[in-house]
Design a protein around this motif. Structure first.
Motif, PDB file in Angstrom:
ATOM      1  N   UNK A  95      24.894  69.437  -4.121  1.00  0.00           N
ATOM      2  CA  UNK A  95      25.411  68.248  -3.425  1.00  0.00           C
ATOM      3  C   UNK A  95      26.819  68.515  -2.894  1.00  0.00           C
ATOM      4  N   UNK A  96      27.596  69.262  -3.663  1.00  0.00           N
ATOM      5  CA  UNK A  96      28.962  69.592  -3.256  1.00  0.00           C
ATOM      6  C   UNK A  96      29.026  70.488  -2.035  1.00  0.00           C
ATOM      7  N   UNK A  97      27.962  71.262  -1.811  1.00  0.00           N
ATOM      8  CA  UNK A  97      27.905  72.179  -0.671  1.00  0.00           C
ATOM      9  C   UNK A  97      27.208  71.546   0.528  1.00  0.00           C
ATOM     10  N   UNK A 111      28.623  64.019  -8.946  1.00  0.00           N
ATOM     11  CA  UNK A 111      28.616  63.750 -10.392  1.00  0.00           C
ATOM     12  C   UNK A 111      27.323  63.050 -10.789  1.00  0.00           C
ATOM     13  N   UNK A 112      26.926  62.065  -9.986  1.00  0.00           N
ATOM     14  CA  UNK A 112      25.694  61.318 -10.251  1.00  0.00           C
ATOM     15  C   UNK A 112      24.468  62.230 -10.168  1.00  0.00           C
ATOM     16  N   UNK A 113      24.466  63.149  -9.204  1.00  0.00           N
ATOM     17  CA  UNK A 113      23.341  64.093  -9.048  1.00  0.00           C
ATOM     18  C   UNK A 113      23.165  64.930 -10.312  1.00  0.00           C
ATOM     19  N   UNK A 114      24.278  65.357 -10.898  1.00  0.00           N
ATOM     20  CA  UNK A 114      24.218  66.148 -12.136  1.00  0.00           C
ATOM     21  C   UNK A 114      23.632  65.335 -13.280  1.00  0.00           C
ATOM     22  N   UNK A 115      24.072  64.075 -13.403  1.00  0.00           N
ATOM     23  CA  UNK A 115      23.569  63.208 -14.474  1.00  0.00           C
ATOM     24  C   UNK A 115      22.072  62.950 -14.302  1.00  0.00           C
ATOM     25  N   UNK A 170      35.997  70.586  -0.638  1.00  0.00           N
ATOM     26  CA  UNK A 170      37.118  69.936  -1.347  1.00  0.00           C
ATOM     27  C   UNK A 170      36.856  68.466  -1.674  1.00  0.00           C
ATOM     28  N   UNK A 171      36.028  67.799  -0.853  1.00  0.00           N
ATOM     29  CA  UNK A 171      35.744  66.377  -1.078  1.00  0.00           C
ATOM     30  C   UNK A 171      34.878  66.133  -2.309  1.00  0.00           C
ATOM     31  N   UNK A 172      34.279  67.214  -2.863  1.00  0.00           N
ATOM     32  CA  UNK A 172      33.451  67.074  -4.070  1.00  0.00           C
ATOM     33  C   UNK A 172      34.127  67.677  -5.291  1.00  0.00           C
ATOM     34  N   UNK A 173      35.377  68.067  -5.136  1.00  0.00           N
ATOM     35  CA  UNK A 173      36.057  68.796  -6.214  1.00  0.00           C
ATOM     36  C   UNK A 173      36.802  67.868  -7.168  1.00  0.00           C
ATOM     37  N   UNK A 249      26.108  65.939 -16.973  1.00  0.00           N
ATOM     38  CA  UNK A 249      27.518  65.723 -16.640  1.00  0.00           C
ATOM     39  C   UNK A 249      28.389  66.883 -17.133  1.00  0.00           C
ATOM     40  N   UNK A 250      28.025  67.468 -18.276  1.00  0.00           N
ATOM     41  CA  UNK A 250      28.752  68.649 -18.760  1.00  0.00           C
ATOM     42  C   UNK A 250      28.652  69.778 -17.739  1.00  0.00           C
ATOM     43  N   UNK A 251      27.468  69.925 -17.119  1.00  0.00           N
ATOM     44  CA  UNK A 251      27.301  70.917 -16.060  1.00  0.00           C
ATOM     45  C   UNK A 251      28.143  70.598 -14.841  1.00  0.00           C
ATOM     46  N   UNK A 252      28.267  69.300 -14.526  1.00  0.00           N
ATOM     47  CA  UNK A 252      29.086  68.879 -13.385  1.00  0.00           C
ATOM     48  C   UNK A 252      30.551  69.249 -13.587  1.00  0.00           C
TER      49      UNK A 252
END
Length: 348
Positions: A95-97, A111-115, A170-173, A249-252
């Protein structure tokens, strides 16, 4: 001696015993334990950079510990936290990419995608447990390996055959220029606030909601819960999904904060498995998990200074950490002796 005092003493004694036996191991192996532990302390608190890196290391341990503790509190043993963390890591990175969005949308979405990814990965073990009585330990262990190799394959696809993806936008960092400035450019990021918020979320779910009451009831006695009109299957699945979401979320935290990309791995990160010890050390309580994660995060990062500053080989460092975990796992024996001493005092 009250139960609360015993709950505090058990992990403290476990850690002290672990450190004492660790010192004996270093001494027998020909190394100075005082020098070794001084190097450990220096590695944790030596300067602003090391303190920043220590807190950064604690962050994913908080969430993996919460994942294991939540499942424990509801009568389940989620050993699949490692796999759920890996799929969460990949989902957050993708999602960040893949998207060009404003930060206030992009970062929460990643963050939500990871959860969601972690929760969905835990859904299958929950479903098999609820409907077919397949033990969650077996299923989650197997799904760790599936997660490892599946995410490796997906990373190669996203990276056009390479071993690591490009950096997230950077917008997902979660990285923080402010934290970098005060910790001498450590990798400390805003994820620590997300992790601490999740501690409150777990406490609120379990202690202040009807759903949490049902989850704990099913964990204590599913037959009595069913007799009381609770939907046992639904609660088992929900428990695993929430546990998996914490793991995702830990992975995020690793994807969006520490590393900023995903790379194929030849082995597990170990964070998910250490989450079991973190949860045990914290007596499966949200506040206790903070203590357990702080200990393990500090040990893991601080121990990297021991080979350089004290000449203690990394293998000995791993043994010391493993001994502490061993005593944590033996906490029930310590509890037994504490209760026996307490009864003797009351009898006198």
């Amino acid at each position: 001696m009250s139960n609360r005092v015993v709950n505090i003493l058990v992990p403290v004694i476990s850690v002290i015993l672990g450190l004492i036996v660790g010192a004996i191991v270093m001494l027998v192996s020909g190394y100075d334990p005082i020098l070794g532990y001084s190097a450990l302390w220096e590695g944790i608190f030596g300067d602003a950079y090391r303190m920043g890196e220590t807190v950064r290391q604690i962050t994913p341990y908080l969430l993996s510990g919460l994942a294991v503790a939540f499942a424990f509190r509801t009568g389940l043993f989620n050993i699949g936290v490692e796999g759920q963390l890996l799929v969460g890591w990949f989902a957050a990175t993708y999602v960040g990419i893949a998207f060009d969005l404003p930060m206030y949308i992009h970062l929460p979405l990643a963050v939500l995608a990871a959860a969601v990814a972690g929760g969905l990965w835990a859904f299958l073990p929950g479903l098999l447990k609820a409907k077919l009585q397949v033990h969650e330990v077996i299923v989650t262990i197997m799904m760790n390996y599936i997660a490892l190799h599946t995410t490796n394959a997906l990373i190669k696809i996203v990276a056009d055959g390479g071993d690591s993806t490009e950096a997230i936008k950077p917008t997902a960092s979660l990285t923080s220029a402010f934290f970098q400035s005060i910790t001498d450019y450590s990798r400390l990021h805003y994820g620590i606030f997300i992790a601490l918020a999740m501690v409150l979320v777990m406490w609120f779910i379990l202690e202040k909601t009807t759903t949490g009451y049902e989850l704990k009831s099913v964990g204590f006695n599913k037959h009595a819960s069913e007799y009381a009109g609770m939907n046992v299957s639904k609660n088992i699945i929900l428990s695993m999904v929430i546990s998996g979401a914490f793991a995702g979320l830990a992975g995020a935290m690793e994807a969006l904060g520490t590393f900023g990309y995903a790379s194929s791995k030849g082995a597990f990160t170990g964070i998910g498995f250490d989450g079991i010890a973190v949860a045990l050390l914290g007596a499966n309580t949200p506040l206790g998990v903070i203590f357990g994660a702080t200990l393990f995060g500090s040990l893991k990062y601080g121990a990297t200074n021991m080979p350089n500053a004290a000449g203690v080989p990394i293998e000995i460092v791993s043994i010391v950490i493993a001994i502490i975990i061993f005593f944590v796992a033996c906490g029930y024996v310590i509890r037994y002796f504490l209760e026996k001493i307490s009864k003797k005092k009351e009898a006198n």
